[in-house]
Scaffold this motif. Structure first.
Motif, PDB file in Angstrom:
ATOM      1  N   VAL A   6       0.838  -1.201   0.000  1.00 48.43           N
ATOM      2  CA  VAL A   6       0.000   0.000   0.000  1.00 48.43           C
ATOM      3  C   VAL A   6       0.872   1.249   0.000  1.00 48.43           C
ATOM      4  N   ALA A   7       1.940   1.232   0.803  1.00 52.12           N
ATOM      5  CA  ALA A   7       2.848   2.378   0.855  1.00 52.12           C
ATOM      6  C   ALA A   7       3.494   2.623  -0.510  1.00 52.12           C
ATOM      7  N   SER A   8       3.884   1.541  -1.203  1.00 53.88           N
ATOM      8  CA  SER A   8       4.495   1.663  -2.537  1.00 53.88           C
ATOM      9  C   SER A   8       3.507   2.253  -3.531  1.00 53.88           C
ATOM     10  N   VAL A  19      10.568   5.486  -1.199  1.00 55.18           N
ATOM     11  CA  VAL A  19       9.503   4.765  -1.905  1.00 55.18           C
ATOM     12  C   VAL A  19      10.079   3.563  -2.647  1.00 55.18           C
ATOM     13  N   PHE A  20      11.187   3.784  -3.369  1.00 56.20           N
ATOM     14  CA  PHE A  20      11.810   2.678  -4.106  1.00 56.20           C
ATOM     15  C   PHE A  20      12.312   1.598  -3.146  1.00 56.20           C
ATOM     16  N   ALA A  21      12.789   2.013  -1.964  1.00 60.94           N
ATOM     17  CA  ALA A  21      13.258   1.036  -0.974  1.00 60.94           C
ATOM     18  C   ALA A  21      12.116   0.179  -0.450  1.00 60.94           C
ATOM     19  N   SER A  22      10.901   0.744  -0.439  1.00 61.30           N
ATOM     20  CA  SER A  22       9.754  -0.034   0.048  1.00 61.30           C
ATOM     21  C   SER A  22       9.442  -1.220  -0.868  1.00 61.30           C
ATOM     22  N   THR A  37       7.965  -4.992  -0.253  1.00 57.35           N
ATOM     23  CA  THR A  37       6.816  -5.506  -1.004  1.00 57.35           C
ATOM     24  C   THR A  37       7.115  -6.889  -1.593  1.00 57.35           C
ATOM     25  N   TYR A  38       8.333  -7.052  -2.127  1.00 53.76           N
ATOM     26  CA  TYR A  38       8.715  -8.330  -2.741  1.00 53.76           C
ATOM     27  C   TYR A  38       9.318  -9.307  -1.737  1.00 53.76           C
ATOM     28  N   ALA A  39       9.325  -8.921  -0.454  1.00 59.02           N
ATOM     29  CA  ALA A  39       9.855  -9.785   0.613  1.00 59.02           C
ATOM     30  C   ALA A  39      11.248 -10.301   0.270  1.00 59.02           C
ATOM     31  N   LEU A  40      12.125  -9.405  -0.158  1.00 61.06           N
ATOM     32  CA  LEU A  40      13.487  -9.782  -0.548  1.00 61.06           C
ATOM     33  C   LEU A  40      14.336 -10.068   0.684  1.00 61.06           C
ATOM     34  N   PRO A  41      15.350 -10.923   0.547  1.00 61.03           N
ATOM     35  CA  PRO A  41      16.281 -11.158   1.662  1.00 61.03           C
ATOM     36  C   PRO A  41      16.933  -9.832   2.085  1.00 61.03           C
ATOM     37  N   ASN A  42      16.956  -9.571   3.374  1.00 59.88           N
ATOM     38  CA  ASN A  42      17.492  -8.321   3.929  1.00 59.88           C
ATOM     39  C   ASN A  42      16.727  -7.092   3.440  1.00 59.88           C
ATOM     40  N   GLY A  43      15.482  -7.296   3.002  1.00 63.00           N
ATOM     41  CA  GLY A  43      14.668  -6.179   2.527  1.00 63.00           C
ATOM     42  C   GLY A  43      14.425  -5.144   3.613  1.00 63.00           C
ATOM     43  N   ASP A  44      14.191  -5.622   4.852  1.00 63.31           N
ATOM     44  CA  ASP A  44      13.971  -4.682   5.953  1.00 63.31           C
ATOM     45  C   ASP A  44      15.235  -3.904   6.282  1.00 63.31           C
ATOM     46  N   VAL A  45      16.393  -4.574   6.164  1.00 64.29           N
ATOM     47  CA  VAL A  45      17.669  -3.901   6.421  1.00 64.29           C
ATOM     48  C   VAL A  45      17.893  -2.800   5.383  1.00 64.29           C
ATOM     49  N   ILE A  46      17.634  -3.136   4.104  1.00 65.81           N
ATOM     50  CA  ILE A  46      17.813  -2.154   3.025  1.00 65.81           C
ATOM     51  C   ILE A  46      16.879  -0.974   3.216  1.00 65.81           C
ATOM     52  N   PHE A  47      15.609  -1.232   3.544  1.00 61.08           N
ATOM     53  CA  PHE A  47      14.642  -0.144   3.739  1.00 61.08           C
ATOM     54  C   PHE A  47      15.058   0.765   4.886  1.00 61.08           C
ATOM     55  N   ASN A  48      15.428   0.181   6.006  1.00 59.97           N
ATOM     56  CA  ASN A  48      15.819   0.985   7.167  1.00 59.97           C
ATOM     57  C   ASN A  48      17.094   1.778   6.896  1.00 59.97           C
ATOM     58  N   MET A  49      18.020   1.175   6.153  1.00 53.38           N
ATOM     59  CA  MET A  49      19.257   1.888   5.809  1.00 53.38           C
ATOM     60  C   MET A  49      18.954   3.085   4.902  1.00 53.38           C
ATOM     61  N   VAL A  50      18.082   2.866   3.922  1.00 55.18           N
ATOM     62  CA  VAL A  50      17.728   3.954   3.004  1.00 55.18           C
ATOM     63  C   VAL A  50      17.018   5.068   3.755  1.00 55.18           C
TER      64      VAL A  50
END
Length: 486
Positions: free
Chosen positions: A58-60, A347-350, A354-367
């Motif tokens: 939804v955020a994306s 937005v792009f980090a979200s 959305t795709y539940a990528l490995p380390n996706g939460d780490v990437i989003f929080n870093m961005v």
């Protein structure tokens, strides 16, 4: 129902406080939009609001919708006359510069943070674009008049680099979710999306202008609604036709903004305000999506990448890209510093969530952390940096308003007054019945102590003063004689 009303009251008070406090933030060189992210975090599950929101899809979607209108508004407010003087370096910064930035951040993330190559490149892709809203809000609020041609260069780059970052992000996610994909297919998709997006953006831009100039509406207030609907139509049509929707909507906005349009000033002002609303919406949404309790675990790697991005990677990308052009080292250093990350990157980090990528939460929080530190540090020091590098124009006081979101109505020829006196045959006629030639346009009608913005159905009354533009006075003399104007 009471809970809903209480929630609306709480959210409204927070947003009003943010807007009221914006004056103090902008004086410090920090974009007010950062405060709306913090407002979202305050209202979120880890804040006092307790609103639990973790739906990245939804955020994306909200983010894509908002960026669509932000880019369209940016395109409409871009002067082609100024942009064409820096077209080549601006386009190279928004394409080649973005790619260089993404690759260098990817290498740094792989070597220093411990992400895989693809995860590092994904991080690089989402932070490779600069945030136009943050850049120009700081420049305008501090009344920074940059030496030519830096203002239009920064405008063009920051307004047009989202499509490249978006395509890189989608392509890398495609490689991560479909490992069998070939590099050749990635390059083919990249080129195809840009070509289709560019061509359709031009075509839809001219078509949109044609529709706006020929549609006849009874209410002036409907014209911005039509333009907003056209923007959504253009973006979605380009996406459906396998083009880059962000590129298409930006080009369409630029085409329409540089053509003659009915009520053009009103449209540009409407989209300037509407883009602010969209920015607030996306920043608050992204603030809600963030869980502040998770940020401490990524602060060190995020701060490392952020520092490298500010002081090494962005300058390297700018200097390499602008190497063939005659920009001074001080000018290139300022362009390097004005590389603020913002809403688009988050937005792009979200997408990683959305795709539940490995380390996706780490990437989003870093961005998220990188974007905040970039805006706060680079934003607050932008004015001192411009002064230190001697890149301010102290003579021309109109550069900011002329180069960014302000817009002056295009007037063809001179501006004249036609008085509707007693006995004039125009009294009681609708504007469209006056049958003015194409070279004459009624800009405004002064009526009594007020003004009227005319449409074709507006009725002319005795005592009206018509403010018109015309190429020559001979045409006006003929109108006076025919209709009995004074």
């Amino acid at each position: 129902m009471d809970n809903i009303n209480a929630l609306i009251l709480f959210v409204s008070l927070i947003l009003l406080f943010c807007i009221a406090f914006s004056r103090f933030l902008t004086k410090a060189g920090i974009p007010v939009l950062v405060f709306f992210i913090l407002a979202g975090m305050i209202m979120g599950s880890d804040g006092i609001g307790g609103i639990y929101f973790d739906n990245a899809a939804v955020a994306s979607t909200i983010g894509n919708f908002a960026i669509c209108y932000i880019l369209f508004a940016g395109g409409m407010a871009t002067s082609w006359k100024s942009a064409r003087e820096v077209l080549v370096p601006g386009v190279l910064l928004s394409t080649v510069g973005v790619i260089i930035t993404a690759v260098l951040v990817g290498v740094a993330a792989y070597l220093l943070v411990g992400l895989t190559w693809l995860q590092g490149l994904l991080l690089g892709a989402v932070v490779s674009c600069t945030d136009a809203a943050s850049v120009f809000s700081i420049l305008r609020s501090n009344n920074l008049n940059l030496k030519a041609p830096l203002a239009p260069l920064l405008e063009l780059e920051s307004s047009s680099n989202d499509p490249t970052a978006y395509m890189l992000t989608i392509a890398i996610i495609g490689l991560m979710t479909a490992p069998d994909s070939s590099f050749f297919s990635f390059v083919t998709l990249f080129v195809m999306q840009f070509v289709i997006g560019g061509v359709l953006g031009l075509a839809f831009g001219f078509a949109g202008a044609w529709v706006m100039n020929r549609i006849r509406l009874n209410s002036d207030g409907l014209y911005p609604v039509v333009a907003a609907t056209l923007a959504a139509l253009i973006y979605s049509a380009v996406q459906v036709m396998q083009g880059n929707g962000f590129l298409g909507i930006y080009i369409a906005g630029m085409v329409m903004g540089n053509m003659k349009l009915v009520y053009k000033s009103s449209l540009v002002r409407f989209f300037d305000g509407f883009s602010w609303l969209m920015q607030i919406l996306v920043f608050v949404t992204l603030g809600l999506l963030v869980f502040p309790s998770q940020l401490p675990s990524v602060w060190l790697p995020a701060l490392t990448i952020s520092a490298m991005l500010m002081f090494i990677i962005r300058p390297a990308a700018v200097f390499l890209t602008l190497l063939p052009f005659k920009y001074t080292k001080k000018a290139q250093l300022l362009v390097s510093w004005v590389g603020l990350r913002g809403a688009s990157s988050i937005v792009f980090a979200s997408y990683a969530l959305t795709y539940a990528l490995p380390n996706g939460d780490v990437i989003f929080n870093m961005v998220f952390f990188i974007s905040l530190t970039s805006v706060i540090i680079q934003g607050s020091l932008l004015a001192p940096m411009a002064s230190l590098l001697d890149q301010l124009d102290h003579e021309d006081k109109t550069l900011v308003s002329r180069s960014f979101t302000d817009y002056e109505e295009e007037l063809q020829g001179g501006l004249y007054e036609l008085s509707v006196t007693k006995g004039s045959s125009a009294v009681g006629m609708a504007v469209e019945e006056l049958k003015f030639p194409e070279s004459v346009r009624i800009m405004l009608i002064r009526r009594g102590s007020g003004t009227v913005t005319p449409t074709g159905k507006t009725q002319v009354k005795e005592g009206d003063m018509l403010m018109v533009t015309a190429n020559n006075t001979d045409v006006l003399l003929a109108l006076k004689e025919r209709l009995g104007f004074a």
